[in-house]
Design a protein around this motif. Structure first.
Motif, PDB file in Angstrom:
ATOM      1  N   ARG A 192       0.811  -1.240  -0.110  1.00  0.00           N
ATOM      2  CA  ARG A 192       0.022   0.078   0.130  1.00  0.00           C
ATOM      3  C   ARG A 192       0.832   1.126   0.045  1.00  0.00           C
ATOM      4  NH1 ARG A 192      -4.788   1.623   4.202  1.00  0.00           N
ATOM      5  NH2 ARG A 192      -5.318   3.625   3.110  1.00  0.00           N
ATOM      6  N   GLN A 193       0.779   2.095  -0.945  1.00  0.00           N
ATOM      7  CA  GLN A 193       1.719   3.147  -1.285  1.00  0.00           C
ATOM      8  C   GLN A 193       1.249   4.355  -0.406  1.00  0.00           C
ATOM      9  OE1 GLN A 193       4.643   2.977  -3.138  1.00  0.00           O
ATOM     10  NE2 GLN A 193       4.052   0.592  -3.240  1.00  0.00           N
ATOM     11  N   ASN A 194       2.155   4.921   0.190  1.00  0.00           N
ATOM     12  CA  ASN A 194       2.177   6.299   0.852  1.00  0.00           C
ATOM     13  C   ASN A 194       3.307   6.681   1.673  1.00  0.00           C
ATOM     14  OD1 ASN A 194       1.151   8.090   3.451  1.00  0.00           O
ATOM     15  ND2 ASN A 194      -0.543   8.296   2.257  1.00  0.00           N
ATOM     16  N   PRO A 195       3.858   7.580   1.152  1.00  0.00           N
ATOM     17  CA  PRO A 195       5.462   7.795   1.830  1.00  0.00           C
ATOM     18  C   PRO A 195       5.587   8.207   3.178  1.00  0.00           C
ATOM     19  CG  PRO A 195       4.579   9.818   0.221  1.00  0.00           C
ATOM     20  CD  PRO A 195       3.714   8.595   0.123  1.00  0.00           C
ATOM     21  N   ILE A 196       4.282   9.200   3.667  1.00  0.00           N
ATOM     22  CA  ILE A 196       4.253   9.228   5.060  1.00  0.00           C
ATOM     23  C   ILE A 196       4.100   7.908   5.936  1.00  0.00           C
ATOM     24  CG2 ILE A 196       3.096  10.480   7.007  1.00  0.00           C
ATOM     25  CD1 ILE A 196       2.212  12.500   5.124  1.00  0.00           C
ATOM     26  N   MET A 197       3.043   7.162   5.669  1.00  0.00           N
ATOM     27  CA  MET A 197       2.847   5.824   6.128  1.00  0.00           C
ATOM     28  C   MET A 197       3.916   4.954   6.078  1.00  0.00           C
ATOM     29  SD  MET A 197       0.455   6.132   8.163  1.00  0.00           S
ATOM     30  CE  MET A 197       0.810   4.653   8.761  1.00  0.00           C
ATOM     31  N   LEU A 198       4.794   4.897   5.021  1.00  0.00           N
ATOM     32  CA  LEU A 198       5.888   4.000   4.877  1.00  0.00           C
ATOM     33  C   LEU A 198       7.193   4.304   6.074  1.00  0.00           C
ATOM     34  CD1 LEU A 198       7.616   2.070   3.258  1.00  0.00           C
ATOM     35  CD2 LEU A 198       8.478   3.825   1.638  1.00  0.00           C
ATOM     36  N   GLY A 199       7.348   5.735   6.069  1.00  0.00           N
ATOM     37  CA  GLY A 199       8.042   6.392   7.132  1.00  0.00           C
ATOM     38  C   GLY A 199       7.526   5.741   8.639  1.00  0.00           C
ATOM     39  N   MET A 200       6.404   5.725   8.809  1.00  0.00           N
ATOM     40  CA  MET A 200       5.940   5.465  10.240  1.00  0.00           C
ATOM     41  C   MET A 200       5.799   4.154  10.478  1.00  0.00           C
ATOM     42  SD  MET A 200       4.879   8.261  11.471  1.00  0.00           S
ATOM     43  CE  MET A 200       4.548  10.101  11.163  1.00  0.00           C
ATOM     44  N   ALA A 201       5.454   3.434   9.396  1.00  0.00           N
ATOM     45  CA  ALA A 201       5.385   1.820   9.445  1.00  0.00           C
ATOM     46  C   ALA A 201       6.848   1.245   9.573  1.00  0.00           C
ATOM     47  CB  ALA A 201       4.384   1.191   8.468  1.00  0.00           C
ATOM     48  N   THR A 202       7.827   1.400   8.750  1.00  0.00           N
ATOM     49  CA  THR A 202       9.094   0.852   8.748  1.00  0.00           C
ATOM     50  C   THR A 202       9.823   0.340   9.968  1.00  0.00           C
ATOM     51  OG1 THR A 202       9.414   1.694   6.505  1.00  0.00           O
ATOM     52  CG2 THR A 202      11.335   0.886   7.609  1.00  0.00           C
ATOM     53  N   PRO A 203       9.789   1.056  11.001  1.00  0.00           N
ATOM     54  CA  PRO A 203      10.404   0.859  12.209  1.00  0.00           C
ATOM     55  C   PRO A 203       9.860   0.036  13.147  1.00  0.00           C
ATOM     56  CG  PRO A 203      10.428   3.279  11.885  1.00  0.00           C
ATOM     57  CD  PRO A 203       9.485   2.562  11.329  1.00  0.00           C
ATOM     58  N   LEU A 204       8.423  -0.487  12.850  1.00  0.00           N
ATOM     59  CA  LEU A 204       7.571  -1.079  13.690  1.00  0.00           C
ATOM     60  C   LEU A 204       7.733  -2.643  13.495  1.00  0.00           C
ATOM     61  CD1 LEU A 204       4.273   0.896  13.222  1.00  0.00           C
ATOM     62  CD2 LEU A 204       6.087   1.194  15.230  1.00  0.00           C
ATOM     63  N   SER A 205       7.792  -3.188  14.715  1.00  0.00           N
ATOM     64  CA  SER A 205       7.724  -4.674  14.577  1.00  0.00           C
ATOM     65  C   SER A 205       6.300  -5.298  14.453  1.00  0.00           C
ATOM     66  CB  SER A 205       8.585  -5.267  15.797  1.00  0.00           C
ATOM     67  OG  SER A 205       7.494  -4.908  17.202  1.00  0.00           O
ATOM     68  N   THR A 206       6.029  -6.373  14.479  1.00  0.00           N
ATOM     69  CA  THR A 206       4.770  -6.899  14.325  1.00  0.00           C
ATOM     70  C   THR A 206       4.082  -6.831  15.875  1.00  0.00           C
ATOM     71  OG1 THR A 206       5.419  -8.526  12.617  1.00  0.00           O
ATOM     72  CG2 THR A 206       3.439  -8.978  13.979  1.00  0.00           C
ATOM     73  N   GLN A 207       4.838  -6.825  16.871  1.00  0.00           N
ATOM     74  CA  GLN A 207       4.267  -6.511  18.164  1.00  0.00           C
ATOM     75  C   GLN A 207       3.912  -5.302  18.248  1.00  0.00           C
ATOM     76  OE1 GLN A 207       3.508  -9.152  20.558  1.00  0.00           O
ATOM     77  NE2 GLN A 207       2.195  -7.499  21.152  1.00  0.00           N
ATOM     78  N   ASP A 208       4.873  -4.225  17.821  1.00  0.00           N
ATOM     79  CA  ASP A 208       4.441  -2.762  18.071  1.00  0.00           C
ATOM     80  C   ASP A 208       3.131  -2.601  17.097  1.00  0.00           C
ATOM     81  OD1 ASP A 208       6.821  -2.173  19.207  1.00  0.00           O
ATOM     82  OD2 ASP A 208       7.697  -1.782  17.274  1.00  0.00           O
ATOM     83  N   MET A 209       2.777  -3.295  15.937  1.00  0.00           N
ATOM     84  CA  MET A 209       1.744  -3.051  15.174  1.00  0.00           C
ATOM     85  C   MET A 209       0.538  -3.611  16.112  1.00  0.00           C
ATOM     86  SD  MET A 209       3.006  -3.896  11.442  1.00  0.00           S
ATOM     87  CE  MET A 209       4.425  -3.321  10.810  1.00  0.00           C
ATOM     88  N   HIS A 210       0.412  -4.678  16.588  1.00  0.00           N
ATOM     89  CA  HIS A 210      -0.643  -5.285  17.353  1.00  0.00           C
ATOM     90  C   HIS A 210      -0.811  -4.176  18.631  1.00  0.00           C
ATOM     91  CE1 HIS A 210      -1.701  -9.199  15.763  1.00  0.00           C
ATOM     92  NE2 HIS A 210      -0.493  -8.982  15.435  1.00  0.00           N
ATOM     93  N   ASP A 211       0.269  -3.867  19.166  1.00  0.00           N
ATOM     94  CA  ASP A 211       0.018  -2.880  20.687  1.00  0.00           C
ATOM     95  C   ASP A 211      -0.764  -1.707  19.937  1.00  0.00           C
ATOM     96  OD1 ASP A 211       1.150  -4.684  21.980  1.00  0.00           O
ATOM     97  OD2 ASP A 211       3.026  -3.875  21.873  1.00  0.00           O
ATOM     98  N   VAL A 212      -0.417  -0.995  18.997  1.00  0.00           N
ATOM     99  CA  VAL A 212      -0.694   0.155  18.726  1.00  0.00           C
ATOM    100  C   VAL A 212      -2.478   0.178  18.018  1.00  0.00           C
ATOM    101  CG1 VAL A 212      -0.985   1.876  16.336  1.00  0.00           C
ATOM    102  CG2 VAL A 212       1.239   1.348  17.573  1.00  0.00           C
ATOM    103  N   GLY A 213      -2.635  -1.183  17.389  1.00  0.00           N
ATOM    104  CA  GLY A 213      -3.894  -1.480  16.783  1.00  0.00           C
ATOM    105  C   GLY A 213      -4.820  -1.785  18.185  1.00  0.00           C
TER     106      GLY A 213
END
Length: 259
Positions: free
Chosen positions: A118-139
């Motif tokens: 999914r293309q978006n330069p802002i969200m690419l920068g935000m998502a790149t450093p996140l681990s899968t666990q980070d994503m679950h915690d944010v969600g």
């Protein structure tokens, strides 16, 4: 229909850069703190027979993610607040509300941003450093929040309600509620997103992008909405977008006790 940011903000980009630098600094510190065991490994490699390629270092697999922790996610989601609001209720209609969105759906979108599906330069920068666990915690954090109700344009309610609840069988348009539920709360198990109270401007821009050929991936699920959006007219998109912004469950008010 979440996470599609329509524009850049210096503050957001600055936050993303700060986040990347912070994670990079942590990685360097961790490397410095590791035991110095590289020398024996190098000696073993140099002692290998001539013409023999050194064995590749085994890949370090990321530990399976646990269910999201909303408390941990609150701190991790702080940078998201610049666009999406600290509680997931964005004040700028070009950025989607995340409050009440399911954890699984948020993880899927962040994973796709990180992978470039999914293309978006802002969200690419935000998502790149996140681990899968980070994503679950944010969600989990945003899933625990309540979306603030919006208001629909009364002139568009009838048409929008018809499309949402009945679709248009003659044109092959299914009812929105078939996937997103009667009250627009979505289907977390199937990762169909919540639509209730979402900004009409964001929904409209997203549907138009799908109508014009944008896709968010190459799997079967990613093709569902682009195929439907292509059948919608400009008036259809405006009506259903306005309708879902005003869609929310009525608050039940308990009558005051009589003395």
């Amino acid at each position: 229909m979440s996470f599609r940011s329509a524009g850049f903000r210096p503050a957001v980009v600055g936050s993303a850069i700060a986040l990347v630098f912070a994670l990079s600094a942590s990685a360097v510190t961790a490397q410095d703190a590791q035991p110095k065991t590289a020398a024996p490994a190098a000696a073993a490699t140099s002692a290998a027979p001539a013409g023999t390629a050194p064995a590749a270092a085994p890949a370090v697999a990321e530990a399976p993610a646990k269910p999201g922790d909303a408390a941990a996610g609150q701190a991790k989601a702080a940078v998201c607040g610049a666009c999406h609001g600290m509680d997931g209720n964005s004040s700028d209609a070009q950025y989607p509300k995340l409050a009440g969105q399911s954890e699984r759906y948020i993880v899927r979108q962040l994973t796709d941003f990180k992978a470039g599906k999914r293309q978006n330069p802002i969200m690419l920068g935000m998502a790149t450093p996140l681990s899968t666990q980070d994503m679950h915690d944010v969600g989990a954090y945003f899933a625990s929040k309540t979306p603030l109700p919006g208001v629909a344009d009364q002139a568009l309610v009838e048409k929008g309600q018809t499309l949402f609840r009945q679709g248009d069988p003659k044109r092959g348009i299914p009812a929105c509620m078939a996937c997103h539920s009667m009250d627009g709360r979505g289907n977390p198990g199937a990762m169909y997103p919540q639509l209730t109270s979402q900004h009409a401007q964001y929904v409209q821009a997203t549907l138009k992008a799908w109508h014009d050929g944008t896709t968010w991936g190459d799997d079967a699920q990613s093709q569902i909405m682009p195929a439907i959006a292509k059948k919608l007219s400009t008036d259809d998109i405006s009506a259903v977008s306005s309708y879902v912004e005003g869609l929310h469950s009525a608050e039940t008010t308990q009558p005051a006790a009589t003395p």
